[in-house]
Design a protein around this motif. Structure first.
Motif, short mmCIF file in Angstrom:
data_model
loop_
_atom_site.label_atom_id
_atom_site.label_comp_id
_atom_site.label_asym_id
_atom_site.label_seq_id
_atom_site.Cartn_x
_atom_site.Cartn_y
_atom_site.Cartn_z
N CYS A 1 0.82 -1.23 0.12
CA CYS A 1 0.32 0.13 -0.03
C CYS A 1 0.86 0.94 0.25
O CYS A 1 2.92 1.11 0.41
CB CYS A 1 -0.51 0.07 1.04
SG CYS A 1 -2.36 1.33 1.48
N CYS B 1 -6.46 -3.80 3.39
CA CYS B 1 -6.21 -2.69 3.15
C CYS B 1 -7.45 -1.92 2.47
O CYS B 1 -8.67 -1.18 2.46
CB CYS B 1 -5.02 -1.40 3.33
SG CYS B 1 -4.38 0.55 4.23
N THR C 1 -10.79 0.52 2.71
CA THR C 1 -10.68 1.47 2.68
C THR C 1 -11.39 2.20 2.17
O THR C 1 -12.27 2.87 2.11
CB THR C 1 -9.18 2.29 2.61
OG1 THR C 1 -8.46 1.40 3.80
CG2 THR C 1 -9.20 3.62 2.67
N LEU D 1 -6.50 8.52 -8.05
CA LEU D 1 -7.69 6.95 -8.92
C LEU D 1 -6.36 5.83 -9.09
O LEU D 1 -6.16 5.29 -9.84
CB LEU D 1 -7.80 7.63 -10.77
CG LEU D 1 -8.63 8.18 -10.84
CD1 LEU D 1 -8.65 8.67 -11.94
CD2 LEU D 1 -10.13 8.67 -9.96
N GLY E 1 -4.36 2.07 -5.81
CA GLY E 1 -4.71 1.70 -4.73
C GLY E 1 -5.89 1.80 -3.99
O GLY E 1 -6.60 1.04 -4.15
N ILE E 2 -6.82 3.15 -3.46
CA ILE E 2 -7.80 3.63 -2.92
C ILE E 2 -8.66 4.09 -3.77
O ILE E 2 -10.32 3.49 -3.71
CB ILE E 2 -6.93 4.74 -1.02
CG1 ILE E 2 -5.87 3.71 -0.90
CG2 ILE E 2 -8.77 4.49 -1.20
CD1 ILE E 2 -6.24 2.51 -0.71
N GLY E 3 -8.38 4.98 -4.48
CA GLY E 3 -9.55 5.83 -5.29
C GLY E 3 -10.68 5.01 -6.08
O GLY E 3 -11.59 4.64 -6.46
N LYS F 1 -4.18 6.51 -15.71
CA LYS F 1 -4.86 5.52 -15.33
C LYS F 1 -6.84 6.14 -14.98
O LYS F 1 -7.96 5.45 -14.74
CB LYS F 1 -5.38 6.53 -12.95
CG LYS F 1 -3.85 6.60 -12.96
CD LYS F 1 -3.49 5.53 -11.61
CE LYS F 1 -2.61 6.03 -11.52
NZ LYS F 1 -1.81 4.94 -10.56
N GLY G 1 -6.91 9.92 1.76
CA GLY G 1 -5.26 10.10 1.84
C GLY G 1 -4.35 10.35 3.34
O GLY G 1 -4.84 11.02 4.10
N THR H 1 -11.18 9.71 7.26
CA THR H 1 -11.85 8.47 7.97
C THR H 1 -10.54 6.98 7.33
O THR H 1 -9.78 7.29 6.67
CB THR H 1 -12.44 7.39 6.56
OG1 THR H 1 -13.13 6.10 6.60
CG2 THR H 1 -12.16 7.28 5.11
P1 NAD Z 1 -1.33 5.23 -5.24
O1 NAD Z 1 -0.07 5.57 -5.46
O2 NAD Z 1 -1.85 3.83 -5.91
O3 NAD Z 1 -2.71 6.26 -5.76
C1 NAD Z 1 -2.48 7.53 -5.39
C2 NAD Z 1 -2.80 8.42 -7.13
O4 NAD Z 1 -2.96 9.86 -6.85
C3 NAD Z 1 -2.67 8.06 -8.12
O5 NAD Z 1 -3.14 7.02 -9.05
C4 NAD Z 1 -1.58 9.32 -8.32
O6 NAD Z 1 -1.16 9.32 -9.88
C5 NAD Z 1 -2.59 10.47 -8.24
N1 NAD Z 1 -1.75 11.69 -7.69
C6 NAD Z 1 -1.08 12.27 -7.41
N2 NAD Z 1 -0.79 13.48 -6.82
C7 NAD Z 1 -1.90 13.80 -8.28
C8 NAD Z 1 -2.98 15.59 -7.42
N3 NAD Z 1 -1.83 16.65 -7.05
N4 NAD Z 1 -3.77 15.48 -8.07
C9 NAD Z 1 -4.96 14.20 -7.99
N5 NAD Z 1 -4.33 13.21 -8.47
C10 NAD Z 1 -3.02 13.25 -7.66
O7 NAD Z 1 -1.89 5.32 -3.23
P2 NAD Z 1 -2.78 4.33 -2.48
O8 NAD Z 1 -2.95 3.22 -2.19
O9 NAD Z 1 -3.98 5.13 -3.57
O10 NAD Z 1 -3.31 5.20 -1.33
C11 NAD Z 1 -4.06 6.58 -1.43
C12 NAD Z 1 -3.54 7.22 -0.30
O11 NAD Z 1 -4.76 7.03 0.62
C13 NAD Z 1 -1.71 7.70 0.04
O12 NAD Z 1 -1.58 8.65 1.21
C14 NAD Z 1 -2.54 5.87 1.47
O13 NAD Z 1 -1.46 6.26 2.26
C15 NAD Z 1 -3.91 6.59 1.70
N6 NAD Z 1 -4.03 5.77 2.85
C16 NAD Z 1 -5.40 5.51 3.76
C17 NAD Z 1 -5.91 4.91 4.47
C18 NAD Z 1 -6.61 5.26 5.55
O14 NAD Z 1 -6.93 4.42 5.83
N7 NAD Z 1 -7.12 6.47 5.66
C19 NAD Z 1 -6.04 3.24 3.53
C20 NAD Z 1 -5.08 3.15 2.41
C21 NAD Z 1 -4.04 4.67 1.99
#
Ligand code: NAD
Ligand code: AHE
Ligand code: ZN
Length: 370
Positions: free
Chosen positions: A40, A170, A174, A196, A198-200, A224, A289, A313
Protein backbone atom coordinates in the motif's frame (compact mmCIF):
# COMPACT_ATOMS: atom_id res chain seq x y z
CA UNK A 1 11.02 -20.29 14.91
CA UNK A 2 12.83 -18.76 11.96
CA UNK A 3 11.03 -17.15 9.03
CA UNK A 4 11.84 -15.02 5.97
CA UNK A 5 10.95 -11.36 5.99
CA UNK A 6 11.64 -8.11 4.13
CA UNK A 7 13.09 -5.86 6.83
CA UNK A 8 13.09 -2.04 6.74
CA UNK A 9 16.47 -1.41 8.36
CA UNK A 10 16.36 2.37 7.95
CA UNK A 11 14.28 5.10 6.30
CA UNK A 12 14.80 5.69 2.61
CA UNK A 13 16.65 2.39 1.98
CA UNK A 14 15.29 -0.62 0.07
CA UNK A 15 13.93 -3.48 2.19
CA UNK A 16 16.35 -6.34 2.93
CA UNK A 17 15.05 -9.88 2.65
CA UNK A 18 16.53 -12.05 5.40
CA UNK A 19 15.88 -14.82 7.90
CA UNK A 20 14.57 -13.53 11.23
CA UNK A 21 13.61 -15.04 14.57
CA UNK A 22 9.93 -15.10 15.50
CA UNK A 23 8.78 -16.01 19.02
CA UNK A 24 5.58 -18.02 19.34
CA UNK A 25 2.22 -16.54 20.40
CA UNK A 26 1.77 -15.45 24.02
CA UNK A 27 -1.60 -15.18 25.82
CA UNK A 28 -4.29 -13.75 23.52
CA UNK A 29 -1.99 -13.97 20.47
CA UNK A 30 -2.03 -15.96 17.25
CA UNK A 31 0.74 -17.19 14.92
CA UNK A 32 -0.22 -16.68 11.26
CA UNK A 33 1.45 -17.92 8.10
CA UNK A 34 1.04 -15.04 5.65
CA UNK A 35 0.24 -16.36 2.16
CA UNK A 36 0.04 -13.02 0.30
CA UNK A 37 0.40 -9.30 0.99
CA UNK A 38 -0.36 -6.16 -0.97
CA UNK A 39 1.96 -3.13 -0.97
CA UNK A 40 0.00 0.00 0.00
CA UNK A 41 1.10 3.61 -0.43
CA UNK A 42 1.19 3.87 3.37
CA UNK A 43 4.03 1.28 3.50
CA UNK A 44 5.94 3.52 1.07
CA UNK A 45 5.12 6.60 3.20
CA UNK A 46 6.61 4.94 6.29
CA UNK A 47 9.64 3.52 4.46
CA UNK A 48 10.37 6.99 3.02
CA UNK A 49 10.81 8.38 6.55
CA UNK A 50 7.88 10.82 6.22
CA UNK A 51 5.71 9.07 8.82
CA UNK A 52 6.03 10.63 12.30
CA UNK A 53 5.23 7.20 13.73
CA UNK A 54 7.77 5.43 11.49
CA UNK A 55 10.24 3.37 13.54
CA UNK A 56 13.16 1.22 12.37
CA UNK A 57 14.23 -1.55 12.08
CA UNK A 58 10.73 -2.83 11.39
CA UNK A 59 8.84 -5.34 9.30
CA UNK A 60 6.32 -3.31 7.30
CA UNK A 61 3.19 -4.52 5.46
CA UNK A 62 -0.43 -4.32 6.61
CA UNK A 63 -2.47 -5.75 3.71
CA UNK A 64 -2.21 -9.52 4.11
CA UNK A 65 -4.07 -12.81 4.21
CA UNK A 66 -3.00 -16.15 5.64
CA UNK A 67 -3.65 -19.21 7.79
CA UNK A 68 -3.61 -19.62 11.57
CA UNK A 69 -0.81 -22.03 12.62
CA UNK A 70 -0.97 -21.80 16.42
CA UNK A 71 -2.95 -19.96 19.09
CA UNK A 72 -1.72 -18.76 22.48
CA UNK A 73 -3.46 -19.34 25.84
CA UNK A 74 -6.92 -17.83 26.13
CA UNK A 75 -7.62 -17.51 22.40
CA UNK A 76 -11.19 -18.68 21.78
CA UNK A 77 -12.38 -17.30 18.44
CA UNK A 78 -9.66 -18.82 16.21
CA UNK A 79 -8.01 -22.23 15.74
CA UNK A 80 -5.20 -23.64 13.61
CA UNK A 81 -6.28 -23.89 9.96
CA UNK A 82 -8.59 -20.84 10.01
CA UNK A 83 -8.07 -18.40 7.13
CA UNK A 84 -7.61 -14.83 8.32
CA UNK A 85 -6.96 -11.22 7.31
CA UNK A 86 -4.81 -9.14 9.73
CA UNK A 87 -6.42 -5.90 10.94
CA UNK A 88 -4.43 -2.72 11.56
CA UNK A 89 -7.63 -1.38 13.08
CA UNK A 90 -8.56 -4.15 15.53
CA UNK A 91 -12.02 -4.75 16.99
CA UNK A 92 -11.99 -5.71 20.70
CA UNK A 93 -15.77 -5.18 21.04
CA UNK A 94 -15.25 -3.92 24.60
CA UNK A 95 -13.44 -0.55 24.65
CA UNK A 96 -15.19 2.82 24.80
CA UNK A 97 -14.59 3.24 21.06
CA UNK A 98 -15.93 -0.19 20.04
CA UNK A 99 -19.04 0.45 22.15
CA UNK A 100 -19.70 3.77 20.37
CA UNK A 101 -21.40 3.23 17.00
CA UNK A 102 -19.94 6.51 15.71
CA UNK A 103 -16.39 5.14 15.29
CA UNK A 104 -14.37 2.09 14.21
CA UNK A 105 -11.17 3.25 15.92
CA UNK A 106 -10.76 0.52 18.57
CA UNK A 107 -8.15 1.82 21.02
CA UNK A 108 -7.54 -1.42 22.97
CA UNK A 109 -3.94 -1.81 21.71
CA UNK A 110 -3.33 1.52 19.88
CA UNK A 111 -0.53 2.74 22.19
CA UNK A 112 1.71 -0.32 21.91
CA UNK A 113 0.82 -0.79 18.22
CA UNK A 114 2.06 2.76 17.48
CA UNK A 115 5.37 1.87 19.15
CA UNK A 116 5.81 -1.24 17.01
CA UNK A 117 5.18 -3.57 19.94
CA UNK A 118 2.74 -6.28 20.93
CA UNK A 119 0.23 -5.41 23.70
CA UNK A 120 2.63 -6.68 26.43
CA UNK A 121 5.20 -4.07 25.32
CA UNK A 122 7.65 -6.46 23.62
CA UNK A 123 8.39 -7.53 20.03
CA UNK A 124 8.16 -11.10 18.75
CA UNK A 125 10.67 -10.42 15.92
CA UNK A 126 14.45 -10.22 16.17
CA UNK A 127 17.52 -10.44 13.94
CA UNK A 128 19.55 -13.64 14.06
CA UNK A 129 22.05 -11.76 16.32
CA UNK A 130 19.21 -11.01 18.77
CA UNK A 131 18.60 -7.33 17.86
CA UNK A 132 14.84 -6.68 18.22
CA UNK A 133 12.87 -5.80 15.08
CA UNK A 134 9.64 -3.80 15.47
CA UNK A 135 6.18 -4.76 14.29
CA UNK A 136 4.30 -2.33 11.97
CA UNK A 137 0.64 -1.27 12.25
CA UNK A 138 0.27 -4.41 14.36
CA UNK A 139 0.49 -6.58 11.23
CA UNK A 140 4.01 -6.94 9.67
CA UNK A 141 2.74 -8.83 6.64
CA UNK A 142 6.09 -8.49 4.82
CA UNK A 143 7.08 -11.55 6.87
CA UNK A 144 6.13 -15.10 5.87
CA UNK A 145 5.03 -15.66 9.48
CA UNK A 146 3.81 -13.09 12.00
CA UNK A 147 2.14 -12.90 15.40
CA UNK A 148 -0.97 -10.79 16.04
CA UNK A 149 -3.45 -10.29 18.87
CA UNK A 150 -6.66 -12.30 18.42
CA UNK A 151 -8.66 -9.03 18.26
CA UNK A 152 -6.66 -8.01 15.16
CA UNK A 153 -7.68 -10.95 12.96
CA UNK A 154 -10.80 -11.37 10.83
CA UNK A 155 -11.78 -14.97 10.10
CA UNK A 156 -12.72 -15.30 6.43
CA UNK A 157 -14.22 -17.76 3.92
CA UNK A 158 -11.61 -20.54 3.46
CA UNK A 159 -12.42 -20.71 -0.28
CA UNK A 160 -11.24 -17.11 -0.86
CA UNK A 161 -7.96 -16.77 -2.82
CA UNK A 162 -5.23 -15.26 -0.61
CA UNK A 163 -3.54 -13.41 -3.49
CA UNK A 164 -6.72 -11.40 -4.14
CA UNK A 165 -8.45 -10.98 -0.78
CA UNK A 166 -5.27 -9.75 0.94
CA UNK A 167 -6.19 -6.40 -0.69
CA UNK A 168 -9.32 -6.32 1.52
CA UNK A 169 -6.89 -5.90 4.45
CA UNK A 170 -6.55 -2.23 3.47
CA UNK A 171 -7.28 -0.79 0.00
CA UNK A 172 -10.61 -2.39 -0.86
CA UNK A 173 -12.16 -1.88 2.57
CA UNK A 174 -10.81 1.67 2.89
CA UNK A 175 -12.19 2.79 -0.48
CA UNK A 176 -15.57 1.07 -0.36
CA UNK A 177 -15.97 1.80 3.37
CA UNK A 178 -15.30 5.51 2.88
CA UNK A 179 -18.37 5.62 0.64
CA UNK A 180 -20.68 3.31 2.57
CA UNK A 181 -19.69 3.77 6.23
CA UNK A 182 -18.22 7.28 6.35
CA UNK A 183 -20.02 9.31 3.66
CA UNK A 184 -23.15 7.11 3.57
CA UNK A 185 -23.67 8.10 -0.07
CA UNK A 186 -27.29 8.07 -1.30
CA UNK A 187 -28.62 6.77 -4.62
CA UNK A 188 -28.43 9.45 -7.33
CA UNK A 189 -25.54 11.40 -5.76
CA UNK A 190 -22.84 13.25 -7.69
CA UNK A 191 -19.29 12.54 -6.47
CA UNK A 192 -15.67 13.46 -7.23
CA UNK A 193 -12.72 11.17 -6.43
CA UNK A 194 -9.22 12.70 -6.35
CA UNK A 195 -6.46 10.13 -6.98
CA UNK A 196 -7.29 7.02 -9.02
CA UNK A 197 -4.79 4.63 -7.42
CA UNK A 198 -5.29 1.58 -5.23
CA UNK A 199 -7.66 3.42 -2.89
CA UNK A 200 -9.41 5.75 -5.34
CA UNK A 201 -10.49 2.90 -7.63
CA UNK A 202 -12.19 1.25 -4.67
CA UNK A 203 -13.95 4.52 -3.85
CA UNK A 204 -15.23 4.39 -7.46
CA UNK A 205 -16.59 0.87 -7.08
CA UNK A 206 -18.13 1.84 -3.73
CA UNK A 207 -19.89 4.76 -5.42
CA UNK A 208 -21.20 2.48 -8.14
CA UNK A 209 -22.51 0.06 -5.48
CA UNK A 210 -24.18 2.96 -3.66
CA UNK A 211 -25.93 4.03 -6.86
CA UNK A 212 -24.23 7.39 -7.51
CA UNK A 213 -25.32 9.01 -10.80
CA UNK A 214 -22.20 11.03 -11.61
CA UNK A 215 -18.71 9.80 -10.61
CA UNK A 216 -15.93 12.22 -11.58
CA UNK A 217 -12.33 10.96 -11.32
CA UNK A 218 -9.40 13.38 -11.02
CA UNK A 219 -5.79 12.29 -11.58
CA UNK A 220 -2.61 13.82 -13.03
CA UNK A 221 -1.84 10.54 -14.78
CA UNK A 222 -3.93 9.92 -17.93
CA UNK A 223 -2.96 6.22 -17.82
CA UNK A 224 -5.35 5.79 -14.84
CA UNK A 225 -8.40 6.68 -16.97
CA UNK A 226 -9.21 3.31 -18.58
CA UNK A 227 -9.14 1.32 -15.33
CA UNK A 228 -11.16 4.04 -13.56
CA UNK A 229 -13.85 3.84 -16.27
CA UNK A 230 -13.98 0.08 -15.73
CA UNK A 231 -14.74 0.72 -12.04
CA UNK A 232 -17.55 3.21 -12.67
CA UNK A 233 -16.01 6.63 -13.39
CA UNK A 234 -18.33 8.67 -15.64
CA UNK A 235 -16.11 11.77 -16.22
CA UNK A 236 -12.31 12.16 -16.10
CA UNK A 237 -10.43 15.37 -15.28
CA UNK A 238 -6.65 15.80 -15.49
CA UNK A 239 -5.92 19.00 -13.50
CA UNK A 240 -2.84 19.72 -15.64
CA UNK A 241 -5.10 19.94 -18.72
CA UNK A 242 -7.71 22.28 -17.16
CA UNK A 243 -7.46 25.91 -18.20
CA UNK A 244 -8.30 28.29 -15.36
CA UNK A 245 -9.52 27.41 -11.89
CA UNK A 246 -9.89 23.67 -11.12
CA UNK A 247 -12.57 24.19 -8.43
CA UNK A 248 -14.71 26.26 -10.82
CA UNK A 249 -14.28 23.61 -13.52
CA UNK A 250 -15.39 20.81 -11.15
CA UNK A 251 -18.31 22.82 -9.72
CA UNK A 252 -19.49 23.50 -13.27
CA UNK A 253 -19.09 19.83 -14.28
CA UNK A 254 -21.17 18.67 -11.28
CA UNK A 255 -23.83 21.37 -11.78
CA UNK A 256 -23.12 23.34 -8.60
CA UNK A 257 -20.64 21.10 -6.76
CA UNK A 258 -20.56 17.44 -5.75
CA UNK A 259 -22.65 15.92 -2.98
CA UNK A 260 -19.54 13.98 -1.92
CA UNK A 261 -15.82 14.38 -2.68
CA UNK A 262 -12.98 12.08 -1.63
CA UNK A 263 -9.24 12.75 -1.36
CA UNK A 264 -7.21 9.61 -2.12
CA UNK A 265 -3.92 11.41 -2.86
CA UNK A 266 -2.56 12.50 0.54
CA UNK A 267 -1.78 15.97 -0.92
CA UNK A 268 -3.10 18.78 1.30
CA UNK A 269 -3.63 21.15 -1.67
CA UNK A 270 -5.82 18.49 -3.29
CA UNK A 271 -7.71 18.15 0.01
CA UNK A 272 -8.58 21.86 -0.19
CA UNK A 273 -9.74 21.55 -3.78
CA UNK A 274 -11.86 18.54 -2.77
CA UNK A 275 -13.54 20.49 0.05
CA UNK A 276 -14.20 23.52 -2.14
CA UNK A 277 -15.60 21.41 -5.01
CA UNK A 278 -18.27 20.06 -2.63
CA UNK A 279 -21.75 21.56 -3.03
CA UNK A 280 -22.63 24.70 -1.06
CA UNK A 281 -25.09 23.95 1.72
CA UNK A 282 -24.59 20.19 1.99
CA UNK A 283 -21.51 18.84 0.18
CA UNK A 284 -19.27 16.54 2.24
CA UNK A 285 -15.55 16.01 1.62
CA UNK A 286 -13.87 12.88 2.99
CA UNK A 287 -10.09 12.80 3.56
CA UNK A 288 -8.62 9.33 3.02
CA UNK A 289 -5.06 10.25 1.98
CA UNK A 290 -2.27 10.27 4.57
CA UNK A 291 -0.38 13.59 4.42
CA UNK A 292 3.37 13.97 5.10
CA UNK A 293 4.61 14.90 8.59
CA UNK A 294 3.91 18.52 9.45
CA UNK A 295 1.54 19.14 6.51
CA UNK A 296 -1.62 21.05 7.40
CA UNK A 297 -4.94 21.58 5.61
CA UNK A 298 -6.34 25.05 4.97
CA UNK A 299 -9.48 26.65 3.59
CA UNK A 300 -11.54 29.78 4.25
CA UNK A 301 -13.83 29.06 7.24
CA UNK A 302 -16.59 30.53 5.02
CA UNK A 303 -16.50 27.24 3.07
CA UNK A 304 -17.73 25.46 6.22
CA UNK A 305 -19.99 28.30 7.33
CA UNK A 306 -21.80 27.86 4.05
CA UNK A 307 -22.56 24.23 4.72
CA UNK A 308 -19.69 22.14 3.40
CA UNK A 309 -18.50 19.38 5.76
CA UNK A 310 -14.91 18.12 6.15
CA UNK A 311 -14.49 14.53 7.41
CA UNK A 312 -11.80 11.85 7.51
CA UNK A 313 -11.82 8.08 7.50
CA UNK A 314 -9.47 5.33 8.69
CA UNK A 315 -9.89 1.82 7.25
CA UNK A 316 -13.10 3.09 5.64
CA UNK A 317 -14.86 3.24 8.99
CA UNK A 318 -14.95 -0.57 8.96
CA UNK A 319 -15.07 -2.75 12.10
CA UNK A 320 -12.69 -5.39 10.88
CA UNK A 321 -13.79 -8.63 12.54
CA UNK A 322 -17.41 -7.88 11.64
CA UNK A 323 -17.12 -6.20 8.23
CA UNK A 324 -14.04 -7.76 6.55
CA UNK A 325 -15.55 -11.29 6.32
CA UNK A 326 -18.63 -9.72 4.65
CA UNK A 327 -16.48 -7.87 2.09
CA UNK A 328 -14.66 -11.15 1.32
CA UNK A 329 -18.08 -12.72 0.67
CA UNK A 330 -19.06 -9.78 -1.60
CA UNK A 331 -15.94 -10.59 -3.65
CA UNK A 332 -16.72 -14.32 -3.71
CA UNK A 333 -20.32 -13.54 -4.82
CA UNK A 334 -19.12 -11.22 -7.62
CA UNK A 335 -20.64 -8.11 -6.01
CA UNK A 336 -17.27 -6.35 -6.07
CA UNK A 337 -14.24 -6.83 -8.29
CA UNK A 338 -10.60 -7.05 -7.22
CA UNK A 339 -8.63 -8.99 -9.84
CA UNK A 340 -8.01 -6.21 -12.44
CA UNK A 341 -6.55 -3.92 -9.75
CA UNK A 342 -3.84 -6.45 -8.90
CA UNK A 343 -1.56 -5.47 -11.75
CA UNK A 344 1.63 -7.17 -10.53
CA UNK A 345 2.39 -10.38 -8.58
CA UNK A 346 5.88 -10.68 -7.06
CA UNK A 347 7.95 -13.01 -4.90
CA UNK A 348 9.27 -11.79 -1.53
CA UNK A 349 12.73 -11.42 -3.10
CA UNK A 350 11.21 -9.02 -5.66
CA UNK A 351 9.40 -6.84 -3.09
CA UNK A 352 11.43 -3.69 -3.78
CA UNK A 353 10.27 -3.85 -7.41
CA UNK A 354 6.74 -3.29 -6.03
CA UNK A 355 7.86 0.04 -4.55
CA UNK A 356 9.60 0.99 -7.83
CA UNK A 357 6.42 0.26 -9.81
CA UNK A 358 4.42 2.44 -7.38
CA UNK A 359 6.89 5.33 -7.74
CA UNK A 360 6.71 5.04 -11.53
CA UNK A 361 2.88 5.11 -11.43
CA UNK A 362 2.86 1.80 -13.32
CA UNK A 363 1.02 -0.40 -10.82
CA UNK A 364 -2.30 -0.23 -9.03
CA UNK A 365 -1.55 -2.98 -6.55
CA UNK A 366 1.52 -5.19 -6.43
CA UNK A 367 0.94 -8.34 -4.39
CA UNK A 368 3.73 -10.47 -2.92
CA UNK A 369 2.87 -14.17 -2.87
CA UNK A 370 4.88 -16.32 -0.43
P1 NAD B 1 -1.50 5.31 -5.12
O1 NAD B 1 -0.12 5.78 -5.25
O2 NAD B 1 -1.90 3.98 -5.70
O3 NAD B 1 -2.52 6.38 -5.79
C1 NAD B 1 -2.42 7.78 -5.66
C2 NAD B 1 -2.99 8.40 -6.93
O4 NAD B 1 -3.07 9.82 -6.75
C3 NAD B 1 -2.12 8.16 -8.17
O5 NAD B 1 -2.93 7.67 -9.23
C4 NAD B 1 -1.56 9.55 -8.51
O6 NAD B 1 -1.35 9.74 -9.90
C5 NAD B 1 -2.67 10.46 -7.95
N1 NAD B 1 -2.23 11.81 -7.63
C6 NAD B 1 -1.10 12.19 -6.98
N2 NAD B 1 -1.07 13.54 -6.85
C7 NAD B 1 -2.21 14.02 -7.41
C8 NAD B 1 -2.74 15.32 -7.59
N3 NAD B 1 -2.10 16.40 -7.16
N4 NAD B 1 -3.95 15.44 -8.21
C9 NAD B 1 -4.61 14.33 -8.66
N5 NAD B 1 -4.13 13.07 -8.53
C10 NAD B 1 -2.95 12.91 -7.91
O7 NAD B 1 -1.86 5.34 -3.58
P2 NAD B 1 -3.01 4.56 -2.79
O8 NAD B 1 -2.50 3.24 -2.33
O9 NAD B 1 -4.26 4.63 -3.61
O10 NAD B 1 -3.16 5.49 -1.49
C11 NAD B 1 -3.70 6.79 -1.61
C12 NAD B 1 -3.59 7.54 -0.28
O11 NAD B 1 -4.46 6.94 0.69
C13 NAD B 1 -2.18 7.48 0.34
O12 NAD B 1 -1.93 8.75 0.94
C14 NAD B 1 -2.31 6.40 1.40
O13 NAD B 1 -1.34 6.54 2.42
C15 NAD B 1 -3.73 6.67 1.89
N6 NAD B 1 -4.42 5.57 2.59
C16 NAD B 1 -5.23 5.91 3.63
C17 NAD B 1 -5.96 4.95 4.29
C18 NAD B 1 -6.87 5.32 5.42
O14 NAD B 1 -7.30 4.42 6.15
N7 NAD B 1 -7.20 6.58 5.62
C19 NAD B 1 -5.86 3.61 3.89
C20 NAD B 1 -5.02 3.30 2.80
C21 NAD B 1 -4.31 4.29 2.16
N1 AHE C 1 1.24 7.19 11.30
C1 AHE C 1 0.70 8.35 10.60
C2 AHE C 1 -0.78 8.20 10.30
C3 AHE C 1 -1.04 7.07 9.34
C4 AHE C 1 -2.52 6.86 9.19
O1 AHE C 1 -3.31 7.79 9.15
N2 AHE C 1 -2.90 5.60 9.10
C5 AHE C 1 -4.27 5.22 8.84
C6 AHE C 1 -4.25 3.95 8.05
S1 AHE C 1 -3.43 4.12 6.50
C7 AHE C 1 -3.55 2.58 5.86
O2 AHE C 1 -2.93 2.51 4.66
C8 AHE C 1 -5.03 4.92 10.14
O3 AHE C 1 -5.74 3.95 10.27
N3 AHE C 1 -4.92 5.79 11.08
C9 AHE C 1 -5.56 5.66 12.35
C10 AHE C 1 -4.55 5.39 13.43
O4 AHE C 1 -4.96 5.25 14.59
O5 AHE C 1 -3.36 5.31 13.09
C11 AHE C 1 0.94 9.62 11.40
O6 AHE C 1 0.68 10.70 10.81
O7 AHE C 1 1.38 9.54 12.55
ZN1 ZN D 1 -2.88 0.74 3.51
Amino acid sequence: MRTRAAVALEAGKPLEVMEVNLEGPKAGEVLVEIKATGICHTDEFTLSGADPEGLFPAILGHEGAGVVLEVGPGVTSLKPGDHVIPLYTPECRQCEYCLNPKTNLCQAIRTTQGKGLMPDGTSRFSMLDGTPILHYMGCSTFSNHTVLPEIALAKINPEAPFDKVCYIGCGVTTGIGAVINTAKVEIGSRAIVFGLGGIGLNVLQGLRLAGADQIVGVDLNNDKKAMAEHFGMTDFVNPSEVEGDLVAHLVNLTKGGADYTFDATGNVKVMRTALEAAHKGWGESIIIGVAPAGAEIATRPFQLVTGRVWKGTAFGGARGRTDVPKIVDWYMDGKIEIDPMITHTLTLDEINKGFDLMHAGESIRSVVVY
